[in-house]
Enzyme design. Sequence first.
Site, PDB file in Angstrom:
ATOM      1  N   ASP A 142      31.570  25.329  44.319  1.00 21.75           N
ATOM      2  CA  ASP A 142      33.006  24.654  44.495  1.00 21.75           C
ATOM      3  C   ASP A 142      33.613  25.545  45.831  1.00 21.75           C
ATOM      4  O   ASP A 142      34.577  25.154  46.317  1.00 21.75           O
ATOM      5  CB  ASP A 142      34.057  25.032  43.467  1.00 21.75           C
ATOM      6  CG  ASP A 142      34.400  26.659  43.271  1.00 21.75           C
ATOM      7  OD1 ASP A 142      33.509  27.347  43.489  1.00 21.75           O
ATOM      8  OD2 ASP A 142      35.284  26.638  42.453  1.00 21.75           O
ATOM      9  N   ASP A 199      38.171  27.676  48.246  1.00 20.92           N
ATOM     10  CA  ASP A 199      37.480  27.323  46.813  1.00 20.92           C
ATOM     11  C   ASP A 199      38.494  25.939  46.399  1.00 20.92           C
ATOM     12  O   ASP A 199      39.752  26.002  46.631  1.00 20.92           O
ATOM     13  CB  ASP A 199      37.740  28.432  45.756  1.00 20.92           C
ATOM     14  CG  ASP A 199      37.896  28.020  44.707  1.00 20.92           C
ATOM     15  OD1 ASP A 199      37.995  26.997  44.068  1.00 20.92           O
ATOM     16  OD2 ASP A 199      37.471  29.168  43.717  1.00 20.92           O
ATOM     17  N   LYS A 208      40.137  38.782  39.104  1.00 20.22           N
ATOM     18  CA  LYS A 208      41.553  38.252  38.986  1.00 20.22           C
ATOM     19  C   LYS A 208      42.669  39.485  38.116  1.00 20.22           C
ATOM     20  O   LYS A 208      42.990  39.293  37.127  1.00 20.22           O
ATOM     21  CB  LYS A 208      41.403  36.963  37.832  1.00 20.22           C
ATOM     22  CG  LYS A 208      40.559  36.004  38.237  1.00 20.22           C
ATOM     23  CD  LYS A 208      40.590  34.635  37.701  1.00 20.22           C
ATOM     24  CE  LYS A 208      39.888  33.457  38.614  1.00 20.22           C
ATOM     25  NZ  LYS A 208      38.460  33.411  38.100  1.00 20.22           N
TER      26      LYS A 208
HETATM   27  N1  GDD Z   1      25.997  26.574  35.469  1.00 19.27           N
HETATM   28  C1  GDD Z   1      27.227  26.994  35.146  1.00 19.27           C
HETATM   29  N2  GDD Z   1      27.476  27.566  34.019  1.00 19.27           N
HETATM   30  N3  GDD Z   1      28.001  27.035  36.181  1.00 19.27           N
HETATM   31  C2  GDD Z   1      29.452  27.547  36.091  1.00 19.27           C
HETATM   32  C3  GDD Z   1      29.709  28.173  34.822  1.00 19.27           C
HETATM   33  C4  GDD Z   1      28.619  28.247  33.858  1.00 19.27           C
HETATM   34  O1  GDD Z   1      28.822  28.809  32.611  1.00 19.27           O
HETATM   35  N4  GDD Z   1      30.882  28.498  34.692  1.00 19.27           N
HETATM   36  C5  GDD Z   1      31.459  28.240  36.103  1.00 19.27           C
HETATM   37  N5  GDD Z   1      30.636  27.709  36.757  1.00 19.27           N
HETATM   38  C6  GDD Z   1      30.568  27.162  38.299  1.00 19.27           C
HETATM   39  C7  GDD Z   1      31.433  26.449  38.480  1.00 19.27           C
HETATM   40  O2  GDD Z   1      31.439  25.083  38.231  1.00 19.27           O
HETATM   41  C8  GDD Z   1      32.084  26.963  40.086  1.00 19.27           C
HETATM   42  O3  GDD Z   1      31.040  25.977  40.914  1.00 19.27           O
HETATM   43  C9  GDD Z   1      31.428  28.349  39.877  1.00 19.27           C
HETATM   44  O4  GDD Z   1      30.720  28.375  38.860  1.00 19.27           O
HETATM   45  C10 GDD Z   1      32.701  29.282  39.957  1.00 19.27           C
HETATM   46  O5  GDD Z   1      33.394  28.987  38.701  1.00 19.27           O
HETATM   47  P1  GDD Z   1      35.089  28.949  38.948  1.00 19.27           P
HETATM   48  O6  GDD Z   1      35.494  28.486  37.549  1.00 19.27           O
HETATM   49  O7  GDD Z   1      35.439  28.060  40.080  1.00 19.27           O
HETATM   50  O8  GDD Z   1      35.667  30.542  39.315  1.00 19.27           O
HETATM   51  P2  GDD Z   1      36.873  30.748  40.026  1.00 19.27           P
HETATM   52  O9  GDD Z   1      37.214  30.006  41.251  1.00 19.27           O
HETATM   53  O10 GDD Z   1      37.903  30.859  38.949  1.00 19.27           O
HETATM   54  O11 GDD Z   1      36.374  32.065  40.426  1.00 19.27           O
HETATM   55  C11 GDD Z   1      34.992  32.685  41.046  1.00 19.27           C
HETATM   56  O12 GDD Z   1      35.250  32.226  42.339  1.00 19.27           O
HETATM   57  C12 GDD Z   1      36.064  32.897  43.202  1.00 19.27           C
HETATM   58  C13 GDD Z   1      35.960  32.094  44.797  1.00 19.27           C
HETATM   59  O13 GDD Z   1      36.082  30.986  44.633  1.00 19.27           O
HETATM   60  C14 GDD Z   1      34.633  34.046  40.830  1.00 19.27           C
HETATM   61  O14 GDD Z   1      33.468  34.240  41.289  1.00 19.27           O
HETATM   62  C15 GDD Z   1      35.664  34.917  41.777  1.00 19.27           C
HETATM   63  O15 GDD Z   1      35.219  36.138  41.805  1.00 19.27           O
HETATM   64  C16 GDD Z   1      35.737  34.333  43.123  1.00 19.27           C
HETATM   65  O16 GDD Z   1      36.820  35.171  43.974  1.00 19.27           O
HETATM   66 MG    MG Z   2      36.268  28.039  42.016  1.00 18.50          MG
END
Ligand code: GDD
Ligand code: MG
Length: 328
Positions: free
Chosen positions: A107, A218, A158
């Site tokens: 994303d 993001d 977080k």
């Molecule tokens: N295949 C798969 N399986 N994908 C997953 C799963 C899972 O169980 N859980 C999450 N994802 C995918 C989401 O669809 C997304 O593309 C990506 O992994 C990151 O998940 P988010 O839910 O968007 O995480 P976030 O935005 O809260 O936090 C993450 O991204 C930040 C930067 O954008 C973390 O990696 C943070 O550390 C980081 O700063």
């Molecule tokens: Mg994200």
Amino acid sequence: MKALLIAGGFGTRLRPLTFTRPKHLLPIANRPHLHHVFDLLQRHGIDEVVLLTSYLAETFEASVAHGRERGMRVEVTHEEHPLGTAGALKNAQGFIGDETFFAFNGDVLTDSDLQAMLAFHREREAEATILLTPVDDPSAYGVVPTNGSGRVQGFIEKPPPDQAPTNLINAGVYIMEPSVLDRIPEGVEYSAERALFPDLVEEGARLFATGTDAYWMDIGTPAKYLQANMDALTGAFQTDAVGDPGEGAVVAAEGVSVAEGCRLSAVCLGPGTRVETGAHVERSVLLAEAVVERGARVVNSILGKGTRIEAGVSIEGETLADETRVGG
Ligand code: GDD
Ligand code: MG
């Protein structure tokens, strides 16, 4: 080189839009987000990707075909129950030989220099490298303090507001050696951010991080998804999906109808959308077949597929589910 794209989350913060599609397929300037990621990868000579899917996995089919048409090798893994960000990588281990690979949070919209990151990874002989980007509020992200040579000192996912040791956060772009996958347990939910990276730090593994000042977003909330579209329109994020970027730019997909006497500024008009006489649409994204009727006003909003804003109605700051009808 291969890139694993982690794309199986539920996208809950982008509901209601993500009730019917994963966020990775939402358009940025009328091009599915995922295709912008393909653009980035191909620009950097990476044309093998593995899509790590779970939620609404079948909806990626057209993008898999699109990737193959543009000359990429595209494979797909599926998790019946989401395995977490590290579990998803483990599930793709069969596609990774003994080669260094990229992994991306699917994303993330960015034009960061992947080859520069790879050079850093190789210079440091890292087992894994994390890309960092500065943000105003690190509490919504993974915070990654490093020492002078870029060695990661901790990974704090977080943290509470005001408790982050740095505003450099995990940009969700990684380079890993295949050995990293051996550290992830198989068939169970496992988080990269809450387990894998903190463990690597704890063990003293060669985990490094390097910053970028390139465009980075993001797209995971309505405000940020809308902003990503605005950034593509102004040219802050550069993409050939926008022919003539600038303040107030408008992109229109096929089959769009815009009546005379409308005011349009900074708008993405999806396929088959219609804006009727005297309507005012500003800083907004219209997904396919949305209609803004005569004299209606739409500002700072995302209209789901087939949405209809009836004549004379005014909305601002809304994110509307597919097929919503807003009456006067
Ligand atoms: N295949 C798969 N399986 N994908 C997953 C799963 C899972 O169980 N859980 C999450 N994802 C995918 C989401 O669809 C997304 O593309 C990506 O992994 C990151 O998940 P988010 O839910 O968007 O995480 P976030 O935005 O809260 O936090 C993450 O991204 C930040 C930067 O954008 C973390 O990696 C943070 O550390 C980081 O700063
Ligand atoms: Mg994200």
